[in-house]
Design an enzyme around this catalytic site. Structure first.
Site, PDB file in Angstrom:
ATOM      1  N   SER A 137       0.790  -1.236   0.000  1.00 54.48           N
ATOM      2  CA  SER A 137       0.000   0.000   0.000  1.00 54.48           C
ATOM      3  C   SER A 137       0.823   1.287   0.000  1.00 54.48           C
ATOM      4  O   SER A 137       0.249   2.377  -0.011  1.00 54.48           O
ATOM      5  CB  SER A 137      -0.953   0.012   1.195  1.00 54.48           C
ATOM      6  N   LYS A 140      -0.295   3.665  -2.598  1.00 60.52           N
ATOM      7  CA  LYS A 140      -1.339   4.684  -2.450  1.00 60.52           C
ATOM      8  C   LYS A 140      -0.776   6.099  -2.351  1.00 60.52           C
ATOM      9  O   LYS A 140      -1.506   7.075  -2.561  1.00 60.52           O
ATOM     10  CB  LYS A 140      -2.206   4.369  -1.236  1.00 60.52           C
ATOM     11  N   SER A 194      -5.467   3.269   4.691  1.00 59.40           N
ATOM     12  CA  SER A 194      -5.105   2.353   3.607  1.00 59.40           C
ATOM     13  C   SER A 194      -6.325   1.628   3.053  1.00 59.40           C
ATOM     14  O   SER A 194      -6.283   0.428   2.773  1.00 59.40           O
ATOM     15  CB  SER A 194      -4.052   1.350   4.075  1.00 59.40           C
TER      16      SER A 194
END
Length: 360
Positions: A137, A140, A194
């Site tokens: 993640s 992101k 997340s």
């Protein structure tokens, strides 16, 4: 730069230098590949087969249906729990490549680490910093950067669709199909908590759609000089989203220049309204609530292939530092590694650079 011989069986993509490997690393017999993208980790079915055999032995030799291997709260048989534990023990890419055999002075549990001065670009600590691995993640952060740079209205309503449901790892989400939030709320949840469906929706609502968004992610990476980086989707659930610590440090530096990203990524908690429901979300990084830390930007990440990951910008000992930790094993080890670095910097504010490479 010389090439590592295949017999040493350790892949460290793009290392600075080319020191020989330890005999311990060679003994691990990690698969040989140019980087993580080219590797072929053991198939999931291998682990399931082992688990099934273990369950069969427990049952007196009788074959067990797949359902018997599923863990149900408080009702899972010992064989099933053991089977799931074995599946969960699947090694990370870093473990497959023997990166954890590389020791460092701080005894970090992350196989990849980088600490640099944000103002001078001086590298204070480096360990396998050019190895290319899945980044989970941490992806992101690039997703959020592109959304902000696109200038799309933050108050525009976005709706979660079936396309946002995770078909890669089958993770859950409290954002059900049909849930509607503003782009700003989706961005907040993606960075702070997340939230995978929120991140995918942000990419899907990008001008031109999701495919165009992924193309833009890779184009931005190239523009930033992130030559080790490749994205295939905006959440990080795919192990094909890969990068190196040095590339991610460049991304953190640019993202830190955006006030909104600093604010949202370091938020401790956030509440959103879905109809009559109020959903409370919290940061995935406990350090943002720790008064000993002055964090300007952060992002965590985890999938099995990547291990625990963490990138941060933080002030300490009068310096602005960028820190990257990849492929940390254990739920809390990336946090412990960050604490080790903080204590080291505070006790050695003018610390000389430490560059850890494989050595005999």
């Amino acid at each position: 730069m010389t090439h590592f011989s295949a017999s040493l069986a350790l892949v460290v993509a793009g290392f600075l230098g080319s020191a020989p490997l330890t005999s311990a690393a060679a003994a691990q017999k990690a698969p040989v590949a140019k980087n993580a993208r080219a590797a072929k980790p053991a198939a999931r079915s291998t682990y399931l087969n082992k688990a099934a055999k273990a369950a069969q032995l427990k049952s007196g030799g009788k074959a067990q249906p797949k359902a018997a291997l599923r863990v149900r709260t408080g009702k899972a048989p010992v064989a099933a729990r053991a089977a799931v534990a074995e599946v969960a023990a699947k090694p990370t890419f870093g473990q497959l490549y023997g990166l954890h055999s590389v020791e460092d002075a701080l005894k970090l549990k992350s196989s990849v680490a980088l600490v640099l001065d944000q103002d001078t670009n001086e590298v204070l600590f480096a360990k396998n910093s050019q190895a290319v691995l899945p980044i989970a993640s941490i992806t992101k952060l690039m997703t959020a950067l592109l959304v902000v740079e696109a200038g799309q209205p933050l108050d525009e309503k976005l709706t979660i669709s079936d396309e946002d449901v995770d078909s890669e790892k089958y993770t859950r989400s409290r954002l059900t199909v049909g849930a509607t939030l503003t782009r700003g709320e989706m961005l907040h949840l993606a960075l702070m908590s997340s939230e995978n469906r929120a991140a995918n929706a942000l990419g899907r609502y990008y001008p031109g759609g999701l495919a165009t968004f992924v193309t833009a992610m890779n184009a931005k990476a190239q523009a930033l000089g992130m030559t080790d980086t490749h994205y295939v989707e905006p959440t990080g659930l795919s192990s094909r989203n890969q990068s190196s610590a040095k590339d991610l440090a460049a991304l953190v530096k640019v993202a830190h220049e955006v006030p909104l990203l600093r604010e949202l990524s370091t938020s401790k908690e956030y509440q959103v309204a879905l109809g009559r429901r109020q959903l409370q979300y919290h940061s995935t990084n406990a350090l943002v609530s720790n008064p000993a830390w002055d964090i300007g930007l952060q992002k965590t990440g985890f999938i099995n292939e990547a291990g625990r990951c963490l990138v941060m910008q933080a002030r300490m000992a009068g310096r602005k530092l960028i820190m990257v930790f990849l492929d940390s094993t254990g739920k809390y080890t990336r946090i412990a590694d960050a604490e080790r670095v903080r204590k080291w910097i505070n006790s050695n504010p003018s610390a000389a650079a430490v560059n850890v490479k494989p050595t005999i």
